[in-house]
Design a protein around this motif. Structure first.
Motif, short mmCIF file in Angstrom:
data_model
loop_
_atom_site.label_atom_id
_atom_site.label_comp_id
_atom_site.label_asym_id
_atom_site.label_seq_id
_atom_site.Cartn_x
_atom_site.Cartn_y
_atom_site.Cartn_z
N GLY A 88 0.79 -1.22 0.00
CA GLY A 88 0.00 0.00 0.00
C GLY A 88 0.82 1.27 0.00
N GLY A 89 2.11 1.17 0.19
CA GLY A 89 2.97 2.35 0.18
C GLY A 89 3.34 2.77 -1.23
N GLY A 90 4.23 3.74 -1.31
CA GLY A 90 4.69 4.21 -2.61
C GLY A 90 5.05 5.67 -2.59
N ARG A 91 5.53 6.15 -3.73
CA ARG A 91 5.93 7.55 -3.86
C ARG A 91 5.49 8.09 -5.22
NH1 ARG A 91 12.26 7.61 -3.12
NH2 ARG A 91 12.02 5.86 -4.56
N VAL A 92 5.24 9.39 -5.24
CA VAL A 92 4.97 10.12 -6.47
C VAL A 92 5.92 11.30 -6.51
CG1 VAL A 92 3.28 11.45 -7.77
CG2 VAL A 92 2.54 9.45 -6.49
N ARG A 93 6.67 11.43 -7.61
CA ARG A 93 7.68 12.47 -7.67
C ARG A 93 7.59 13.23 -8.99
NH1 ARG A 93 10.90 11.49 -3.38
NH2 ARG A 93 12.48 13.00 -4.00
N ILE A 94 7.81 14.53 -8.89
CA ILE A 94 7.88 15.42 -10.06
C ILE A 94 9.22 16.13 -10.02
CG2 ILE A 94 6.84 17.40 -11.23
CD1 ILE A 94 4.20 16.67 -9.91
N ASN A 95 10.03 15.89 -11.04
CA ASN A 95 11.40 16.42 -11.06
C ASN A 95 12.14 16.07 -9.77
OD1 ASN A 95 11.06 17.46 -13.60
ND2 ASN A 95 10.70 19.56 -12.93
N GLN A 96 12.03 14.79 -9.37
CA GLN A 96 12.69 14.22 -8.21
C GLN A 96 12.20 14.76 -6.86
OE1 GLN A 96 14.91 15.08 -11.10
NE2 GLN A 96 14.17 13.02 -11.56
N ALA A 97 11.23 15.66 -6.87
CA ALA A 97 10.66 16.17 -5.62
C ALA A 97 9.32 15.50 -5.36
CB ALA A 97 10.48 17.69 -5.69
N ALA A 98 9.02 15.26 -4.09
CA ALA A 98 7.77 14.59 -3.73
C ALA A 98 6.57 15.45 -4.12
CB ALA A 98 7.75 14.31 -2.23
N ALA A 99 5.59 14.82 -4.74
CA ALA A 99 4.35 15.51 -5.11
C ALA A 99 3.37 15.41 -3.95
CB ALA A 99 3.75 14.90 -6.37
N GLU A 100 2.60 16.46 -3.75
CA GLU A 100 1.65 16.49 -2.64
C GLU A 100 0.36 15.75 -2.98
OE1 GLU A 100 1.02 20.53 -1.59
OE2 GLU A 100 3.09 20.88 -0.97
N SER A 101 -0.01 15.69 -4.24
CA SER A 101 -1.27 15.06 -4.62
C SER A 101 -1.19 14.61 -6.07
CB SER A 101 -2.44 16.02 -4.43
OG SER A 101 -2.36 17.09 -5.35
N SER A 102 -2.11 13.72 -6.44
CA SER A 102 -2.16 13.24 -7.82
C SER A 102 -2.59 14.34 -8.78
CB SER A 102 -3.11 12.05 -7.93
OG SER A 102 -4.41 12.40 -7.51
N SER A 103 -3.27 15.38 -8.28
CA SER A 103 -3.67 16.47 -9.15
C SER A 103 -2.46 17.21 -9.72
CB SER A 103 -4.58 17.45 -8.41
OG SER A 103 -3.90 18.08 -7.34
N GLN A 104 -1.34 17.16 -9.02
CA GLN A 104 -0.12 17.76 -9.56
C GLN A 104 0.37 16.99 -10.77
OE1 GLN A 104 1.97 17.93 -5.54
NE2 GLN A 104 2.62 19.88 -6.39
N LEU A 105 0.23 15.66 -10.74
CA LEU A 105 0.57 14.86 -11.91
C LEU A 105 -0.33 15.23 -13.08
CD1 LEU A 105 0.95 11.28 -10.39
CD2 LEU A 105 2.80 12.73 -11.22
N ALA A 106 -1.63 15.31 -12.82
CA ALA A 106 -2.58 15.64 -13.88
C ALA A 106 -2.28 16.99 -14.50
CB ALA A 106 -4.00 15.62 -13.31
N ASN A 107 -1.84 17.92 -13.70
CA ASN A 107 -1.52 19.24 -14.22
C ASN A 107 -0.31 19.20 -15.14
OD1 ASN A 107 -2.05 22.17 -14.20
ND2 ASN A 107 -0.08 22.30 -13.17
N CYS A 108 0.64 18.31 -14.85
CA CYS A 108 1.84 18.18 -15.68
C CYS A 108 1.57 17.41 -16.97
CB CYS A 108 2.94 17.47 -14.90
SG CYS A 108 3.61 18.39 -13.51
N LEU A 109 0.62 16.48 -16.92
CA LEU A 109 0.38 15.59 -18.06
C LEU A 109 -1.11 15.46 -18.35
CD1 LEU A 109 1.47 13.64 -20.18
CD2 LEU A 109 1.56 11.84 -18.42
#
Length: 367
Positions: A88-109
């Protein structure tokens, strides 16, 4: 906006893949079960944080492995990475920095998905259609994400009070104030984009031969009575909401309606016409986003199984106007590539990948 490199590890039956993608069309061919749809699924995870086939990360991880990773480099300069673990764990990163939410991913892509499930929008629940509109609003209106988040927080608190079975007018009034403020703003942003979306869909449908599709009408229902403000609607519904234990009034109940001469479209249109209507809606969504930011990426899963040759060609033309890149899957290379090869460059020279038992290889001679 395009993916230039895609790395996949331990995602379903894909042990490892390192792919260099082209701007334009990237075609993944293989028999059913080979892993070609998993490639689209992995890209979807990079844009949303989850698979489009399962909300359970464990079911996506390759058998007997503890986790999966997906990574991409975008031509905008962003690097996106998602790690999901079986526990259940894991990480989400944008430019090697931790993302606060999946909406940040959606904004990038920004991503549009066309697969068999996409065509359930017309006869599915209101939430399915509501999310179509919200995807557009999210990528166009910068205020929407925060206002929707504020609304969801207040909604959760009001529902918690309702489930207690006894209403404290002062306590519930605080959350109704927040609900009405954020909810009215959410509705305003939705209505603005809906009018543009309806116009864009109508224009696309006018390009098709005369049929019932040319008579389709779209309407937006905001989730409470037109004659009153949301604050008043919430006060009026307190007693009935208390008996149900949840809030039944507000923008979380909004819906899009598709009708033909007043009848629900899915009751009137043929299955093929319904699919073209959904394709028109999703294309129109992308067109609206293009007016404000980078063109989105399209994921198209086995289009020949969903549309006939003529409609495949029409859809490919539509996508060519508003997509930065397309990832397409299919069983037969010739059939799947045909609608794209009829377009102008760069769409008419797809980069072809062969997929077999989770192994992906580029065919340099196919372009």
């Amino acid at each position: 906006m395009a993916l230039t490199r895609l790395l996949i590890s331990n995602f379903r039956n894909i042990s490892h893949a390192d792919l260099l993608l082209d701007t334009g069309v990237n075609l993944f061919c293989g028999v059913n079960g080979s892993g070609k749809t998993s490639i689209l699924e992995a890209v979807h995870m990079l844009a949303t944080g989850r698979s489009f086939r399962s909300r359970q990360h464990k079911s996506v991880i390759r058998h007997d492995h503890s986790g999966l990773t997906v990574f991409t480099q975008l031509d905008t300069g962003f690097n996106l990475g998602v790690e999901r673990l079986a526990d259940g764990g894991g990480r989400v990163r944008i430019n090697q920095a931790a993302a606060e939410s999946s909406s940040q991913l959606a904004n990038c892509l920004p991503l549009q998905l066309i697969n068999s499930d996409s065509f359930s929008a017309l006869d599915g629940g209101p939430g399915v259609r509501r999310r179509l509109l919200d995807w557009t609003v999210f990528h166009v209106e910068h205020l929407f994400a925060q206002e929707w988040k504020n609304y969801q927080i207040a909604l959760k608190q009001r529902n918690a009070l309702l489930r207690r079975g006894k209403i404290d007018p002062d306590a519930i009034g605080i959350w109704e104030h927040q609900l009405s403020q954020s909810g009215e703003q959410v509705d305003t942003l939705r209505r603005s984009q809906f009018e543009q979306l309806r116009a864009a869909v109508t224009t696309l449908l006018e390009e098709l031969p005369p049929s019932l599709l040319n008579r389709v009408d779209m309407s937006y229902r905001r989730g409470w009575r037109k004659e009153v403000e949301l604050a008043e609607a919430l006060r009026e519904s307190r007693d009935s909401d208390l008996s149900q234990g949840h809030t039944r009034t507000g923008p979380h109940r909004a819906d899009l309606r598709f009708t033909v001469a007043g009848e629900p479209a899915h009751n009137v249109l043929s299955r093929g016409q319904q699919k073209m209507l959904v394709c028109a809606v999703r294309t129109a969504m992308a067109q609206l986003v293009c007016r404000h930011r980078e063109k989105p990426v399209f994921l198209v899963d086995d289009l020949p199984a969903e549309l006939d040759d003529h409609n495949q060609h029409v859809f490919a033309q539509w996508v060519g106007r508003c997509a930065s890149q397309v990832l397409v899957t299919g069983i037969d290379e010739g059939t799947t590539s045909r609608p794209w090869r009829q377009l102008e460059a760069p769409w008419n020279c797809p980069k072809v990948f062969h997929v077999e038992h989770g192994n992906i290889s580029a065919d340099a001679s196919a372009a």
